[in-house]
Write a protein that holds these residues in place. Structure first.
Motif, mmCIF file in Angstrom:
data_model
loop_
_atom_site.group_PDB
_atom_site.id
_atom_site.type_symbol
_atom_site.label_atom_id
_atom_site.label_comp_id
_atom_site.label_asym_id
_atom_site.label_seq_id
_atom_site.Cartn_x
_atom_site.Cartn_y
_atom_site.Cartn_z
ATOM 1 N N PHE A 92 6.821 10.404 4.024
ATOM 2 C CA PHE A 92 5.702 10.262 4.945
ATOM 3 C C PHE A 92 5.559 11.482 5.843
ATOM 4 C CE2 PHE A 92 7.134 5.878 4.097
ATOM 5 C CZ PHE A 92 5.956 5.382 3.549
ATOM 6 N N SER A 93 4.298 11.770 6.136
ATOM 7 C CA SER A 93 3.951 12.815 7.097
ATOM 8 C C SER A 93 2.597 12.440 7.703
ATOM 9 C CB SER A 93 3.879 14.193 6.405
ATOM 10 O OG SER A 93 2.885 14.179 5.385
ATOM 11 N N LYS B 115 -5.700 14.606 11.329
ATOM 12 C CA LYS B 115 -6.418 13.507 11.993
ATOM 13 C C LYS B 115 -5.478 12.382 12.424
ATOM 14 C CE LYS B 115 -10.786 14.301 9.557
ATOM 15 N NZ LYS B 115 -11.846 13.687 8.694
ATOM 16 N N GLY B 116 -4.172 12.583 12.226
ATOM 17 C CA GLY B 116 -3.215 11.575 12.633
ATOM 18 C C GLY B 116 -3.013 10.459 11.635
ATOM 19 N N ARG B 117 -3.572 10.597 10.448
ATOM 20 C CA ARG B 117 -3.411 9.569 9.435
ATOM 21 C C ARG B 117 -2.079 9.745 8.709
ATOM 22 N NH1 ARG B 117 -8.966 10.559 6.257
ATOM 23 N NH2 ARG B 117 -8.019 12.634 6.388
ATOM 24 N N THR B 118 -1.512 8.606 8.289
ATOM 25 C CA THR B 118 -0.248 8.641 7.553
ATOM 26 C C THR B 118 -0.489 9.127 6.131
ATOM 27 O OG1 THR B 118 0.616 6.794 8.856
ATOM 28 C CG2 THR B 118 1.707 7.275 6.761
ATOM 29 N N VAL B 119 0.312 10.078 5.699
ATOM 30 C CA VAL B 119 0.220 10.640 4.356
ATOM 31 C C VAL B 119 1.549 10.400 3.648
ATOM 32 C CG1 VAL B 119 -0.139 12.713 2.969
ATOM 33 C CG2 VAL B 119 -1.403 12.408 5.109
ATOM 34 N N GLN B 120 1.486 9.860 2.442
ATOM 35 C CA GLN B 120 2.710 9.678 1.657
ATOM 36 C C GLN B 120 2.626 10.535 0.396
ATOM 37 O OE1 GLN B 120 3.404 5.751 0.169
ATOM 38 N NE2 GLN B 120 1.288 5.397 -0.483
ATOM 39 N N PRO C 212 0.803 -1.224 0.000
ATOM 40 C CA PRO C 212 0.000 0.000 0.000
ATOM 41 C C PRO C 212 0.833 1.271 0.000
ATOM 42 C CG PRO C 212 0.116 -0.854 2.210
ATOM 43 C CD PRO C 212 0.900 -1.811 1.347
ATOM 44 N N MET C 213 2.120 1.160 0.362
ATOM 45 C CA MET C 213 2.966 2.338 0.490
ATOM 46 C C MET C 213 4.230 2.162 -0.346
ATOM 47 S SD MET C 213 2.518 3.338 4.525
ATOM 48 C CE MET C 213 3.304 1.854 5.137
ATOM 49 N N THR C 214 5.115 3.129 -0.281
ATOM 50 C CA THR C 214 6.379 3.023 -1.004
ATOM 51 C C THR C 214 7.226 1.901 -0.400
ATOM 52 O OG1 THR C 214 7.381 4.696 0.422
ATOM 53 C CG2 THR C 214 6.389 5.457 -1.650
ATOM 54 N N TRP C 215 8.123 1.378 -1.216
ATOM 55 C CA TRP C 215 8.998 0.292 -0.780
ATOM 56 C C TRP C 215 10.427 0.651 -1.190
ATOM 57 C CZ3 TRP C 215 8.921 -5.380 -3.049
ATOM 58 C CH2 TRP C 215 9.801 -6.180 -2.293
ATOM 59 N N THR C 216 11.301 0.721 -0.209
ATOM 60 C CA THR C 216 12.714 0.983 -0.481
ATOM 61 C C THR C 216 13.439 -0.355 -0.596
ATOM 62 O OG1 THR C 216 12.678 3.091 0.707
ATOM 63 C CG2 THR C 216 14.821 2.087 0.315
#
Length: 328
Positions: A293-294, A298-303, A227-231
């Motif tokens: 990421f930030s 509402k405390g949700r993770t934002v990419q 669902p998110m970035t992958w390094t």
């Protein structure tokens, strides 16, 4: 730094490109995943799949082909109607040659698409026969176009965003080869994703320059969800094929890092893959990726995917002489 891998056959990783030397500064895999190979076929027709070509070309080219088919078919049958004699076309009132041609063109468009407004219709057996043949071409042609449209929309593809550059970054007490990727399609989830990374470089073997392919071990090569970035992280240990190699060493070896990503698309219930590569001049030594990421209010993770390629300069640790001598 020179390497001699000729005696390490067990570490060879044949990718299907062979070991023949290619021109320097050329790549095996383009960043878009296509192979940089030009083939000379025995038979042009035997090695060409029209269906596959029409399924995989860009939408702009596909739409151009469909529009060209529609215009050329109408123009061809308009000429036939004109040569047959537009006086046999009931409802045609044009007196000039150009006007008669356009009457035939518009009647052809109505027949080809089976619209049939009724303002124009054939008034002779020959013109009726031409119209019947055109109707057959229209039914078959648009059936094929409909099938191609379905195939293009239903074909599963992995739209993966890769960082513009790979980096050699400080990692723990050493360094690591890294790049980042993300799933571009927000409403399509990939699961059971696996990444394989290999490096290609030139070396001397018994006085002959050959190209070798070596696998690079990854810290994490499988993830269950994406669902998110992958390094992607290859830790450069003394066992790594690129251990101790500077940017100049990579350039002299004409290094290319090749990526194969596979995963299961739960929308299409099919396995999809993505390919890309980084040449030595796309690899930055002494860098560290900036976080994407930030958190919102509402405390949700934002990419922020616009930051996927952004990096900052970082100092690399110096390889100790003891480690270097032990590896040599």
């Amino acid at each position: 730094m020179k390497r001699n891998w000729s005696n390490k056959k067990d570490e060879s990783n044949e990718l299907g490109f062979g070991s023949k030397v290619v021109e320097r500064n050329t790549r095996f895999i383009h960043p878009d995943g296509s192979f940089n190979i030009r083939r000379k076929e025995i038979s042009a027709w035997g090695s060409t799949s029209i269906y596959h070509h029409l399924i995989t070309i860009s939408w702009r080219k596909f739409n151009t082909i469909v529009l060209s088919y529609f215009m050329l078919m109408n123009a061809f049958f308009a000429v036939l109607y004109y040569l047959t004699g537009m006086e046999n076309m009931v409802g045609s009132k044009s007196v000039t040659a150009l006007g008669k041609f356009f009457d035939g063109f518009y009647f052809s468009a109505q027949t080809l698409t089976t619209v049939g407004y009724g303002g124009l219709y054939p008034g002779s057996h020959l013109m009726n026969a031409i119209a019947a043949v055109e109707a057959l071409f229209g039914v078959l042609g648009f059936a094929l176009i409909t099938g191609l449209l379905y195939g293009r929309f239903s074909r599963p593809t992995a739209k993966i965003i890769y960082s513009k550059n790979a980096i050699i970054a400080p990692f723990r007490d050493g360094t690591a080869f890294q790049f980042r990727l993300a799933n571009q399609i927000r409403n399509s989830q990939l699961i059971d994703v696996e990444c394989r990374l290999s490096v290609s470089f030139l070396e001397m073997d018994k006085g002959t320059k050959v190209r070798r392919f070596r696998p690079l071990e990854l810290e994490v090569k499988n993830i269950n969800f994406f669902p998110m970035t992958w390094t992607i992280n290859h830790i450069i240990t003394p066992e790594s094929p690129i251990y101790g190699m500077s940017s100049k060493d990579l350039e002299e070896a004409d290094a290319e890092f090749m990526i194969l990503l596979t995963g299961f698309d739960d929308t299409f219930s099919q396995t999809v893959n993505s390919r890309s590569s980084y040449k030595y001049f796309e690899t930055v030594h002494g860098a560290k990726f900036r976080s994407v990421f930030s958190f919102d209010e509402k405390g949700r993770t934002v990419q922020d995917l616009s930051l996927i390629s952004v990096y900052d300069q970082a100092e690399l640790p110096v390889v100790s002489q003891e480690k270097e001598e032990a590896f040599s």
